[in-house]
Design an enzyme around this catalytic site. Sequence first.
Site, mmCIF file in Angstrom:
data_model
loop_
_atom_site.group_PDB
_atom_site.id
_atom_site.type_symbol
_atom_site.label_atom_id
_atom_site.label_comp_id
_atom_site.label_asym_id
_atom_site.label_seq_id
_atom_site.Cartn_x
_atom_site.Cartn_y
_atom_site.Cartn_z
ATOM 1 N N HIS A 21 9.497 69.218 -17.028
ATOM 2 C CA HIS A 21 8.300 68.776 -16.302
ATOM 3 C C HIS A 21 8.470 68.907 -14.813
ATOM 4 O O HIS A 21 7.871 68.172 -14.041
ATOM 5 C CB HIS A 21 7.983 67.322 -16.631
ATOM 6 C CG HIS A 21 7.802 67.110 -18.074
ATOM 7 N ND1 HIS A 21 8.799 66.631 -18.875
ATOM 8 C CD2 HIS A 21 6.754 67.371 -18.873
ATOM 9 C CE1 HIS A 21 8.367 66.596 -20.108
ATOM 10 N NE2 HIS A 21 7.135 67.040 -20.141
ATOM 11 N N HIS A 55 1.322 61.242 -11.865
ATOM 12 C CA HIS A 55 0.787 59.871 -11.852
ATOM 13 C C HIS A 55 -0.621 59.810 -11.250
ATOM 14 O O HIS A 55 -1.504 59.126 -11.779
ATOM 15 C CB HIS A 55 1.726 58.925 -11.099
ATOM 16 C CG HIS A 55 1.288 57.509 -11.173
ATOM 17 N ND1 HIS A 55 1.185 56.844 -12.375
ATOM 18 C CD2 HIS A 55 0.862 56.641 -10.216
ATOM 19 C CE1 HIS A 55 0.734 55.621 -12.147
ATOM 20 N NE2 HIS A 55 0.536 55.468 -10.850
ATOM 21 N N GLY A 56 -0.833 60.565 -10.154
ATOM 22 C CA GLY A 56 -2.149 60.526 -9.508
ATOM 23 C C GLY A 56 -3.229 61.083 -10.413
ATOM 24 O O GLY A 56 -4.293 60.477 -10.601
ATOM 25 N N GLY A 71 3.829 53.737 -9.924
ATOM 26 C CA GLY A 71 2.981 52.847 -10.728
ATOM 27 C C GLY A 71 2.787 51.500 -10.051
ATOM 28 O O GLY A 71 1.708 50.891 -10.130
ATOM 29 N N GLY A 105 5.608 48.048 -23.012
ATOM 30 C CA GLY A 105 6.490 48.925 -22.222
ATOM 31 C C GLY A 105 7.938 48.462 -22.194
ATOM 32 O O GLY A 105 8.826 49.220 -21.847
ATOM 33 N N GLY A 124 -3.206 61.413 -13.618
ATOM 34 C CA GLY A 124 -3.400 60.564 -14.799
ATOM 35 C C GLY A 124 -4.273 59.353 -14.466
ATOM 36 O O GLY A 124 -5.195 59.016 -15.199
#
Length: 579
Positions: free
Chosen positions: A215, A396-397, A553, A481, A399
């Site tokens: 990734h 992250h952004g 996050g 989590g 998503g």
Amino acid sequence: MTRLFNAPADFPEELLEGFVAAYPRHVRAVRGGVVRAGRHDEVAVIAGGGSGHYPAFCGLVGAGLAHGAVVGNLFSSPSAQQAHSVGRAADAGRGVIFSFGNYAGDVMHFGRAAEQLSAEGVRAECVIVTDDIASASVDEMDKRRGVAGDLVVFKVMGAAAAEGWDLDDVVRVGRHANDRTRSLGVAFSGCTMPGAREPLFAVPEGMMSVGLGIHGEPGIYDIEIPTADGLAELFVSSLLSERPAGHDGRVAVVLNGLGTVKYEELFVVFRRVHRLLSDAGLTVVDPDVGELCTSLDMGGASLTLVWLDDELERLWTAGANAPAYRKGNLPQDAAGPAVGEAPGEIERGPAVPLATAQSQELAARVHSLLGVLAETLVEAADELGRLDAIAGDGDHGIGMERGSRAALAAATTALHAGAGAGTLLQSAGEAWSDKAGGTSGMLWGVALGALGETIGDRHGPDAQRVADGVADARAQIMAVGKAELGDKTLVDALVPFSETLSAHIAERMPLVDAWAAAAASATAAAEATAALSPRRGRARPLAHKSIGTPDPGAVSLALITRRIGAALAVASDTPAEQN
Ligand SMILES: Nc1ncnc2c1ncn2[C@@H]1O[C@H](COP(=O)(O)OP(=O)(O)O)[C@@H](O)[C@H]1O
Ligand SMILES: O=C(COP(=O)(O)O)[C@@H](O)CO
């Protein structure tokens, strides 16, 4: 450079559409991914993960291999809803096995889909692939991520299913194949997401990053680019250092190109790999050289060794016939319609539950706050992606943007259908998780769902209920989590937010003030994560790269709480808002 795309956000859907159009003899589209086009009567092996890794995962759907693939956004796990849908469509009545690489988002979403299928009477299990030796030490095998070893595990399970094995046996042999599979990857250049101007990461000119993932995660260390023989030696010596006890000298080998390394180069490397393995007294069985698990246009390669026994050798060499993978005598599925449900959208259930007028009025306010939230994340998407690229996968952004937009759209539909605030929040949470996938998609979906459940469809604005809902969201996020305070995740910002909010509401402070104080605590805590070393999620193996940068996050959570706080302050001019 990824050059050919239309709107970057549409890239995953459009590539899937083209793939299905190209291979109608092999696959058909269902909501969430693809299943085999033909009929089968086997345990269904379902591969999955983010897009960007072709032929993983949809290119591996076919007779003797996977029965379906769940296809997420670029470099982001698909959602539980997608996995559930593909699972139902692929199930022939003998149960479903989800198999995927060990990434937090995949583990959560596939795990949830398996639970849901089991609750509906469909046997479902997960087989998690952990072959990448660079991502954790031998003492922490369960933390290793999955790379090209995915193919091995899917292949072995697909062959076992084709022999008519039952679900428990296919799961057993899949886990056994994973235990006997090891990979190591290297990169010469980073991959570029469609529409991005810069690669996700860069390797210094003339250097090679050793131990990267699939990734664009940076490697563990850099060295000068060796010769082809030098790379073969690095690969083989590293992988042989983990030779399992009791092996009998047979190894399956996969030399994998990660995107822009050419087949000719791979063959030059393989020549030396083969010689080194033979010199070590090993017998190479049915090797594969080619692109089997990629990372968009990344320059890089990986080597996988599978320590075979009689059972694994038979299953590894059995025939397979998928769009991007053929082996042995090519098997075919029976002609005729595929098993399971028809493609298309799954019904979203009955009209919204009855709500009081007070709750409907509150729903309109919550809807406008969800609008603020989506606007905030659209603006912040690039910066959050940049933070995430330092030690993570840079998604992250995107998503958070996809999730919050989907949440707002679902909330709008719910509002027009007369939903109360609780139902509106729950449908927003479900849409967020479905459209965003990934770890944060799952956790924000869980959070909005928990908040919605506590707020319910009967009451008007109630500060205590908001604080309790936030506390429930925090409890559920931590249960799902399993992160603790100090692990360098969004939990580090959420816990002080929730504690400060609850404490001030208990002192009867107005919601707007209590929220502002809580947002300030979350912001300070998010900033303080810069000093922490990550213990969870994708950033963990790259702890040293993450120190000095706050957790993305936690930063996005703090930002959201501040912007919601500001919107509450504007609205609190209205006296009714002050309770
Ligand atoms: N186990 C966990 N519990 C809580 N939060 C987590 C956990 N793992 C990761 N996170 C949070 O998710 C954020 C990354 O979100 P996202 O980019 O969607 O994840 P990924 O791409 O790694 O699936 C991290 O910055 C961290 O705050
Ligand atoms: O990236 C993938 C999944 O990881 P998360 O970031 O945890 O969503 C995917 O490409 C591999 O399945």
